[in-house]
Design a protein around this motif. Structure first.
Motif, PDB file in Angstrom:
ATOM      1  N   VAL A 121      -8.183  -0.035   1.054  1.00 30.61           N
ATOM      2  CA  VAL A 121      -6.724  -0.084   0.914  1.00 30.61           C
ATOM      3  C   VAL A 121      -6.244  -1.533   0.893  1.00 30.61           C
ATOM      4  N   ALA A 122      -6.750  -2.348   1.833  1.00 28.31           N
ATOM      5  CA  ALA A 122      -6.305  -3.737   1.906  1.00 28.31           C
ATOM      6  C   ALA A 122      -6.691  -4.504   0.647  1.00 28.31           C
ATOM      7  N   SER A 123      -7.920  -4.329   0.162  1.00 31.33           N
ATOM      8  CA  SER A 123      -8.343  -5.052  -1.041  1.00 31.33           C
ATOM      9  C   SER A 123      -7.589  -4.571  -2.275  1.00 31.33           C
ATOM     10  N   ALA A 124      -7.195  -3.288  -2.305  1.00 31.96           N
ATOM     11  CA  ALA A 124      -6.406  -2.796  -3.430  1.00 31.96           C
ATOM     12  C   ALA A 124      -5.024  -3.456  -3.463  1.00 31.96           C
ATOM     13  N   LEU A 125      -4.407  -3.626  -2.295  1.00 34.77           N
ATOM     14  CA  LEU A 125      -3.111  -4.304  -2.230  1.00 34.77           C
ATOM     15  C   LEU A 125      -3.223  -5.756  -2.676  1.00 34.77           C
ATOM     16  N   VAL A 126      -4.313  -6.423  -2.270  1.00 31.20           N
ATOM     17  CA  VAL A 126      -4.532  -7.803  -2.704  1.00 31.20           C
ATOM     18  C   VAL A 126      -4.705  -7.860  -4.223  1.00 31.20           C
TER      19      VAL A 126
END
Length: 405
Positions: A121-126
């Motif tokens: 999730v975090a890498s997708a937002l980045v």
């Protein structure tokens, strides 16, 4: 120490180094910034935040969800502020964003805290933030986004596996400790309570009358107690049949009717094993030992002597009162070996398995269990009609180390 703790320490160093790296990139490319004051303001916030939250990334307990949310927000804000601070040409050329590779540290914190799902999730937002600041999807942007996405998910998965492995190891150690304690109690019960119950049963049956009823009750309690102490204990028997002979790494659990072997003194100095075994010598038992003392730590000497006593009990019980036996003590440089041999009828094939299935743990626990706890080994060799030989080996280093513990 937790397996993941080194990863948290590495993340702490990574955040500091990458913050300094981002500032170094800004200084080297200062002339390309249209509004450098925006970048300077952001870097002030970045450095203060990184320094103030070093303890937050020192372990999973201190890394809270609120911290992760704010940390990722600072990284995303820096990415989205890049078009405002840098010139359009610099954006088109694909120059680094304001936080640069510091952003990966925020994503890795998600991976270490919550596993691969949080990391995804975090890498997708980045990735979305990088595409927005570029204004288009480019090869370099996709490459960088996929690199962070795959790396963070892989690390998150490794952390989950490490945590599961730690839990499994802790459970295995707990089971091993409980099993060893159960086996120790089983040995003590065999050497005491079960022997008394078996003796009461035999004497009661011999006397008859009310004593016979008492013997019957003692026999019932003996069976119940055998079932209790043997339930759940794994069988480690292994054998090889060849030419009518068979070899087992466990011993024949016998009838616990006879008293244990001779007691050892209670002093704290090293014990001479020859003195502890001297009580077994008789007209029918030949004791052969070295001319020099065989010194062992007190606990080791007592346990080894008790194992020999249990082996001699089995000789009297199964080979008969008139059977001859030989005890050989060998003091080797790295181990002490005691061999007990008799000229009895031997052990019928399958007797060991049946006895263990019936809950008879005499030799399996009183001998083999003792030797295993000392770091030693027990080997039993039996040829039907040619007697039985039990070899007890205690390594000197293992015996001393375990006795000290």
């Amino acid at each position: 120490m937790s397996v993941e703790q080194p990863l948290w320490r590495a993340l702490t160093g990574y955040r500091v180094l990458t913050a300094l790296y981002a500032i170094g990139v800004f200084v080297s490319m200062y002339d390309t910034f249209a509004r450098p004051w925006v970048a300077i303001a952001y870097y002030v916030v970045l450095v203060v935040w990184t320094a103030a939250t070093l303890d937050k990334v020192s372990g999973a307990a201190r890394c809270t969800r609120r911290f992760l949310f704010v940390d990722l927000t600072i990284a995303l804000t820096g990415i989205l502020l890049t078009p405002l601070a840098a010139s359009p040409d610099r954006i088109v050329e694909g120059s680094p964003t304001l936080p640069s590779i510091w952003t990966a540290g925020a994503v890795l914190a998600f991976a270490l805290k919550g596993g691969w799902r949080w990391a995804a999730v975090a890498s997708a937002l980045v990735g979305v933030a990088n595409i927005v600041q570029r204004g288009a999807v480019s090869r370099d942007t996709v490459h960088n986004v996929l690199l962070v996405w795959v790396a963070s998910i892989a690390i998150g998965y490794v952390v989950e596996v490490a945590r599961a492995s730690e839990a499994t190891l802790a459970r295995a150690l707990e089971i091993e400790a409980a099993t060893r304690e159960r086996e120790r109690l089983a040995r003590d019960i065999h050497d005491g309570v079960l022997q008394v119950l078996a003796m009461v049963q035999r004497r009661g049956n011999a006397l008859g009358g009310e004593a016979a009823e008492l013997g019957r009750m003692a026999g019932e309690q003996e069976v119940a107690l055998r079932t209790l102490v043997s339930e759940g204990l794994p069988s480690r028997a292994s054998g090889d049949a060849a030419d009518g002979a068979f070899v087992r790494a466990v011993d024949d659990p016998g009838d616990p009717a006879d008293p244990p072997g001779p007691a050892a003194p209670d002093d704290e100095g090293p014990h001479d094993l020859r003195h502890l075994l001297s009580g077994h010598a008789s007209a029918l038992v030949t004791l052969s030992d070295p001319g020099a003392p065989v010194l062992l730590p007190p606990a080791t000497a007592r346990e080894l002597a008790a194992a020999v006593g249990a082996a001699m009990d089995n000789v009297r019980r199964h080979a008969g009162e008139g059977a001859r036996a030989w005890i050989l003590v060998e003091d080797e440089p790295d181990a002490v070996v005691v061999t007990v041999r008799d000229d009895g009828p031997g052990i019928p094939e399958g007797r060991l398995e049946r006895a263990e299935g019936e809950g008879r743990l005499g030799v399996a626990q009183s001998i083999r269990g003792r030797l295993r706890d000392l770091g030693g080994t027990t080997e039993l060799y039996s040829v039907p009609g040619q007697g039985t030989e039990v070899e007890l080996r205690v390594p000197r280093g293992g015996a001393q180390g375990r006795a000290a513990r």
